[in-house]
Design a protein around this motif. Sequence first.
Motif, PDB file in Angstrom:
ATOM      1  N   SER A  46       0.831  -1.196   0.000  1.00 25.86           N
ATOM      2  CA  SER A  46       0.000   0.000   0.000  1.00 25.86           C
ATOM      3  C   SER A  46       0.871   1.253   0.000  1.00 25.86           C
ATOM      4  O   SER A  46       2.019   1.235   0.447  1.00 25.86           O
ATOM      5  CB  SER A  46      -0.918   0.004   1.224  1.00 25.86           C
ATOM      6  N   TRP A  63      -1.893  11.014  -2.087  1.00 27.78           N
ATOM      7  CA  TRP A  63      -2.077   9.580  -1.888  1.00 27.78           C
ATOM      8  C   TRP A  63      -1.658   8.895  -3.183  1.00 27.78           C
ATOM      9  O   TRP A  63      -2.386   8.903  -4.163  1.00 27.78           O
ATOM     10  CB  TRP A  63      -3.533   9.319  -1.570  1.00 27.78           C
ATOM     11  N   ARG A 141     -17.478   6.958  -6.300  1.00 26.18           N
ATOM     12  CA  ARG A 141     -16.130   6.617  -6.724  1.00 26.18           C
ATOM     13  C   ARG A 141     -15.546   7.752  -7.558  1.00 26.18           C
ATOM     14  O   ARG A 141     -16.208   8.327  -8.410  1.00 26.18           O
ATOM     15  CB  ARG A 141     -16.147   5.332  -7.561  1.00 26.18           C
ATOM     16  N   ASP A 144      -9.617   5.748  -8.552  1.00 30.22           N
ATOM     17  CA  ASP A 144      -9.613   4.457  -7.870  1.00 30.22           C
ATOM     18  C   ASP A 144      -9.980   4.578  -6.393  1.00 30.22           C
ATOM     19  O   ASP A 144      -9.712   3.669  -5.604  1.00 30.22           O
ATOM     20  CB  ASP A 144      -8.232   3.800  -7.988  1.00 30.22           C
ATOM     21  N   PHE A 145     -10.595   5.682  -6.024  1.00 29.62           N
ATOM     22  CA  PHE A 145     -10.976   5.930  -4.642  1.00 29.62           C
ATOM     23  C   PHE A 145     -12.469   5.702  -4.463  1.00 29.62           C
ATOM     24  O   PHE A 145     -13.282   6.157  -5.279  1.00 29.62           O
ATOM     25  CB  PHE A 145     -10.637   7.363  -4.230  1.00 29.62           C
ATOM     26  N   GLU A 175     -11.252   5.419   0.644  1.00 34.27           N
ATOM     27  CA  GLU A 175     -10.597   4.121   0.604  1.00 34.27           C
ATOM     28  C   GLU A 175      -9.973   3.858  -0.753  1.00 34.27           C
ATOM     29  O   GLU A 175     -10.548   4.139  -1.810  1.00 34.27           O
ATOM     30  CB  GLU A 175     -11.593   3.007   0.920  1.00 34.27           C
ATOM     31  N   LYS A 176      -8.773   3.307  -0.713  1.00 36.92           N
ATOM     32  CA  LYS A 176      -8.104   2.831  -1.924  1.00 36.92           C
ATOM     33  C   LYS A 176      -7.195   1.677  -1.538  1.00 36.92           C
ATOM     34  O   LYS A 176      -6.419   1.772  -0.592  1.00 36.92           O
ATOM     35  CB  LYS A 176      -7.282   3.950  -2.575  1.00 36.92           C
ATOM     36  N   ASN A 177      -7.305   0.579  -2.270  1.00 36.52           N
ATOM     37  CA  ASN A 177      -6.477  -0.604  -2.023  1.00 36.52           C
ATOM     38  C   ASN A 177      -6.507  -1.042  -0.561  1.00 36.52           C
ATOM     39  O   ASN A 177      -5.498  -1.460   0.007  1.00 36.52           O
ATOM     40  CB  ASN A 177      -5.031  -0.341  -2.443  1.00 36.52           C
TER      41      ASN A 177
END
Length: 270
Positions: A46, A63, A141, A144-145, A175-177
Motif C-alpha cells: 500500500s 495519496w 467513486r 480508484d478511490f 478508501e483505496k487498495n
Amino acid sequence: MKYLFTLLAVGILFTGCKNEGNGNQTEDAMEENPYGEGKNVLEADSLDIDIQPISHATAVVNWGDATFYIDPVGGAEAFEGKEKPDFILITDIDGDHMNVETLQALDLENVHIIVPQAVHDELPGEMDDIVRALENGATTRVLDFFIESIPMYNLPEDDPDSRHPKGRGNGYVVEKNGQRLYIAGDTENIPEMRELENIEIALIPMNMPYTMTVEDAAEGVLAFAPEKVIPYHYRGEDGYADVEKFKELVNEGNKDIEVELLEWYPDREE
C-alpha cells in the motif's frame, strides 16, 4: 490491517453512487454495490498517505499519484506550490469548511467536488457539472478511490438548536487498495464514528462548543482504534484544545495507536 476490497469492475472516471443526494447524477454513474462481493485479501504494498495541513480544517492529501483537498478555504494563495487536486471533499456549510471564493479561485478543470446536499444548495450553478451531493451513508467513486459519507453531528441528536444537526454535513471515509482514511468533520463522539472498522488514519476534531472535548475525542478514538489519529480542527471559543493531553489519553488506553501532532495553525501565538 491493510485490506483490498475486490471491485465489481473498473468503471468510468467518477462512477458509482448509492443513495446520493440531488447533485450531478447519470444512470451510467450508478452502481448497486461499488465495493463488490468478493472476500478481503491482504494488500502488501500500500502507498503512503501524506497529509499536509493548511489551516484548522483544511488540508491537502497526497495519496500515491493522486491529490485531493479537504475543505479548501483561505483563497488560492493558501494552496500555492501544492499539487492541483483530482477531487475536493467539503464537509459542511460553515465558513471554515466551505468558501465559494476559494473554490472559484482554484483551477477546477476536471476536478470533482464531493459535498453534502446543504453545501450543493449554496454553490453557484456553474459548478453543477463537477459537484456531486452525497447523503449520509452514500458511496461514490472517483478514480480508484471509494468515498463513503459518514454522519457528523452534535449530541444530543434531537437538539433543535444543534450547531451541526444530523444529516446536514458529511464526514468521509476515503478508501483505496484497502487503506481507509476517516475525515470526521464537525462531529461529537457519535455511534457512527465509534463503529468504524479498519481505519488506517483518522482526522478527529476537538474544540468546544463546536465539536467535542479532548476526553470525548479520545474515548471515541479508543472505540474504533485506528492505526493512526491526527487531531485537527482544535481551535475553539476558549483557545486551542490540549492535543498533548489527547495524545496522552489515547496512548494510556491503547499504546498501539499512533498519535501524530501536525501544525494546523501556522500563525498561532503561544
